[in-house]
Scaffold this active site. Structure first.
Site, PDB file in Angstrom:
ATOM      1  CB  CYS A  19      -0.802  -0.005   1.408  1.00 30.15           C
ATOM      2  SG  CYS A  19      -2.518   1.049   1.003  1.00 30.15           S
ATOM      3  CG  HIS A  62      -3.733  -3.585   3.165  1.00 28.64           C
ATOM      4  ND1 HIS A  62      -2.840  -3.144   3.747  1.00 28.64           N
ATOM      5  CD2 HIS A  62      -4.174  -2.556   2.543  1.00 28.64           C
ATOM      6  CE1 HIS A  62      -2.591  -1.795   4.009  1.00 28.64           C
ATOM      7  NE2 HIS A  62      -3.703  -1.447   3.132  1.00 28.64           N
ATOM      8  CD  GLU A 121      -1.595  -5.986   5.501  1.00 30.70           C
ATOM      9  OE1 GLU A 121      -1.761  -5.035   5.788  1.00 30.70           O
ATOM     10  OE2 GLU A 121      -0.967  -6.502   4.548  1.00 30.70           O
ATOM     11  CB  SER A 159      -1.511 -12.240  36.079  1.00 32.71           C
ATOM     12  OG  SER A 159      -1.360 -13.177  34.905  1.00 32.71           O
ATOM     13  N   GLY A 160      -2.067 -15.635  36.745  1.00 31.94           N
ATOM     14  CA  GLY A 160      -2.801 -16.631  36.557  1.00 31.94           C
ATOM     15  C   GLY A 160      -3.392 -16.605  35.019  1.00 31.94           C
ATOM     16  N   GLY A 161      -2.601 -15.572  34.259  1.00 30.89           N
ATOM     17  CA  GLY A 161      -2.988 -15.539  32.622  1.00 30.89           C
ATOM     18  C   GLY A 161      -1.828 -16.497  32.039  1.00 30.89           C
ATOM     19  CB  VAL A 162      -1.932 -17.435  28.403  1.00 34.79           C
ATOM     20  CG1 VAL A 162      -0.981 -18.110  27.665  1.00 34.79           C
ATOM     21  CG2 VAL A 162      -3.300 -17.766  28.483  1.00 34.79           C
ATOM     22  CG  ASP A 163       0.680 -13.093  27.865  1.00 32.43           C
ATOM     23  OD1 ASP A 163       0.671 -14.199  27.028  1.00 32.43           O
ATOM     24  OD2 ASP A 163       0.416 -12.074  27.717  1.00 32.43           O
ATOM     25  CB  SER A 164       2.405 -14.379  34.017  1.00 34.01           C
ATOM     26  OG  SER A 164       1.247 -14.628  34.516  1.00 34.01           O
TER      27      SER A 164
END
Length: 506
Positions: free
Chosen positions: A78, A165, A167, A219-224
């Site tokens: 673009c 685009h 993507e 935190s209990g989340g996926v990342d941590s």
């Protein structure tokens, strides 16, 4: 490691370009348009992103193409395609109307970039300018009904441009075109995988951390969670994790997550600090003030616990790549402070360790599976750091949190039972505690709070659409909440998308 450099001119879809390249098992890095790493010998190709600007705007972003032109294969998308055409002697003109939406390729010329792509292929347009003539030594590769130079290439240099685009999910030929560029033209060996990432990162962490102790906030989340398991694989018991309960987690979440962490062999300190958080939030109704209080208290509680860990020299975080991209604009200045991208507390004197800093969310999940993290942790929906505090309109009390925890638990359970949970990006209940409505239960009049249900689909949380939960499922959820959760007499379903609405209510 081989890499593709994506130079960002401010497009809203730059992250999508990066995700598509990663899906080709190829490492890529997003950098501001003026930060091309000339000394990086691992670069095998360059992609120039779109932009909100026209090449004719005085404030539009320009760059010196000589840093890589003729040295590395280049694909302009673009604005990137228009910029190259404009700078190298072609003509870019404003159109009377913005060309936006689906378009069909009517002409396709055989080339390395168009291999496997044929006339009739669908692409996605989004631009206000169009290329009306190519520079000398360039030739046309593809056209649509309204865009003559939908794709082009240089005859003398490894340089290609597309005005659509690839993507975007609506560009059906996009994956093939990007594969042609990344694998066919740039020669990617496609070595970027979850297994290779784990192996390389464990080795790097062992070298980086030596015999030092590391503290990580869970935190209990996926990342941590994935960051913790990856670090534990690298340094074992020299990792100490701290999980702070501010009292606004989901029903039974603190106990459940602590049990999961211990089953993974992690050394976790659980801290129930809910009394302090509820006290400091008493009477606070402003959403931003709630967030600031919770953020401040969390840091202070975490610091106090971290100080008890002797000989710790590192603070680990679950920062992922979108966090870093969103925290910098294309000139390198901060435009949005992310909770994981703000540096260290000054009094902690710890160095920062971010083992997931190059990964997108879907890649984090793949790495987690490679590490053997249980699927119910890998597939968890995102959950806001302030917890249910930003899902309660008005002031925060234990009673309100308890009401919302029950309603939320019923909602999530029904989504799981209906096989919908894994199809949804994020779901939860919202307590409208500043609103009361009249209801009838039995022969009695009630005057209680409504609960709103929210469920959205998304890929990166930058945009989101509400999920079309079947009416029969919503009816079951509503009936059970109203009958079992005291204080609620009405259930609504939020069908707004982002934008204009946000995913969370506060």
């Amino acid at each position: 490691m081989q890499k593709i450099i994506i130079l960002d001119f401010g497009s809203q879809t730059t992250q999508l370009i990066a995700r598509r390249v990663r899906e080709l098992d190829t490492f890529c890095e997003v950098l501001p348009y003026n930060r091309y790493p000339e000394d990086d010998t691992d670069v095998i190709g360059v992609i120039l992103s779109g932009s909100p600007y026209s090449v004719h705007d005085p404030e539009s972003f320009r760059l010196d193409l000589n840093a890589f032109l003729g040295r590395k294969p280049v694909l302009g998308i673009c604005y990137g395609a228009q910029l190259m055409a404009h700078v190298l002697g072609g003509t870019v003109e404003k159109t009377d109307t913005r060309e936006y939406g689906r378009a069909i390729l009517q002409t396709v010329v055989s080339d390395e970039l168009t291999k496997g792509i044929h006339e009739g292929g669908q692409v996605w347009m989004s631009h206000g300018d169009t290329i009306t003539s190519l520079p000398a030594g360039f030739r046309l590769l593809a056209s649509t009904e309204s865009v003559r130079f939908a794709a082009y290439r240089s005859e003398a240099q490894p340089l290609w441009g597309v005005q659509f685009h690839p993507e975007a999910v609506h560009s059906e030929i996009g994956p093939q075109l990007l594969r042609n560029f990344v694998v066919g033209i740039c020669g990617s060996r496609q070595e970027w995988s979850a297994a290779s990432f784990v192996s390389q990162t464990v080795s790097e962490l062992q070298s980086q951390l030596g015999q030092d102790r590391v503290i990580l906030g869970l935190s209990g989340g996926v990342d941590s969670t994935v960051a913790a398991v990856l670090l534990h694989k690298a340094i074992g018991d020299r990792l100490t994790c701290i999980f702070v309960d501010h009292g606004m987690l989901r029903l039974n979440e603190f106990a459940d997550v602590m049990r999961d962490y211990h089953s993974l062999g992690l050394n976790v300190i659980g801290v129930d600090a809910s009394e302090r958080f509820f006290k400091d939030l008493e009477g606070i109704t402003d959403p931003e003030q709630k967030r600031k209080i919770i953020g401040r208290d969390f840091v202070e509680v975490f610091n106090a616990e971290a100080a008890k860990v002797k000989d710790a020299h590192w603070l680990a975080q679950g920062t992922i790549y979108p966090d870093r991209i969103e925290s910098l604009n294309i000139t390198g200045k901060t435009i949005k402070s992310h909770h994981n991208v703000g540096g260290l507390p000054k009094d902690m004197r710890l160095q920062l360790c971010e083992p997931l800093r190059w990964l997108f969310k879907d890649e984090v999940r793949r790495v987690g599976r490679e590490l053997g993290v249980p699927e119910h942790l890998i597939g968890r929906h995102p959950f806001p750091g302030p917890g249910l505090a930003v899902r309660i309109l008005g002031d925060i009390t234990r009673e309100k949190v308890h009401i919302l925890q029950q309603a939320d638990a019923i909602f999530i359970r029904h989504l799981r039972e209906a096989g919908l949970y894994d199809k949804i990006w994020q779901a939860g209940a919202v307590l409208l505690s500043t609103v009361r409505s009249v209801g009838v239960m039995g022969d009695e009049r009630t005057y209680e709070n409504p609960v709103a249900l929210r469920a959205v689909t998304s890929t990166d949380a930058m945009t989101a659409d509400f999920y079309p939960i079947p009416y029969e499922v919503l009816a079951k959820v509503s009936n059970e909440i109203i009958n079992k959760v005291k204080g609620v007499n009405r259930v609504c379903y939020d069908i707004s998308s982002k934008p204009p609405a946000t995913i969370e209510w506060e």
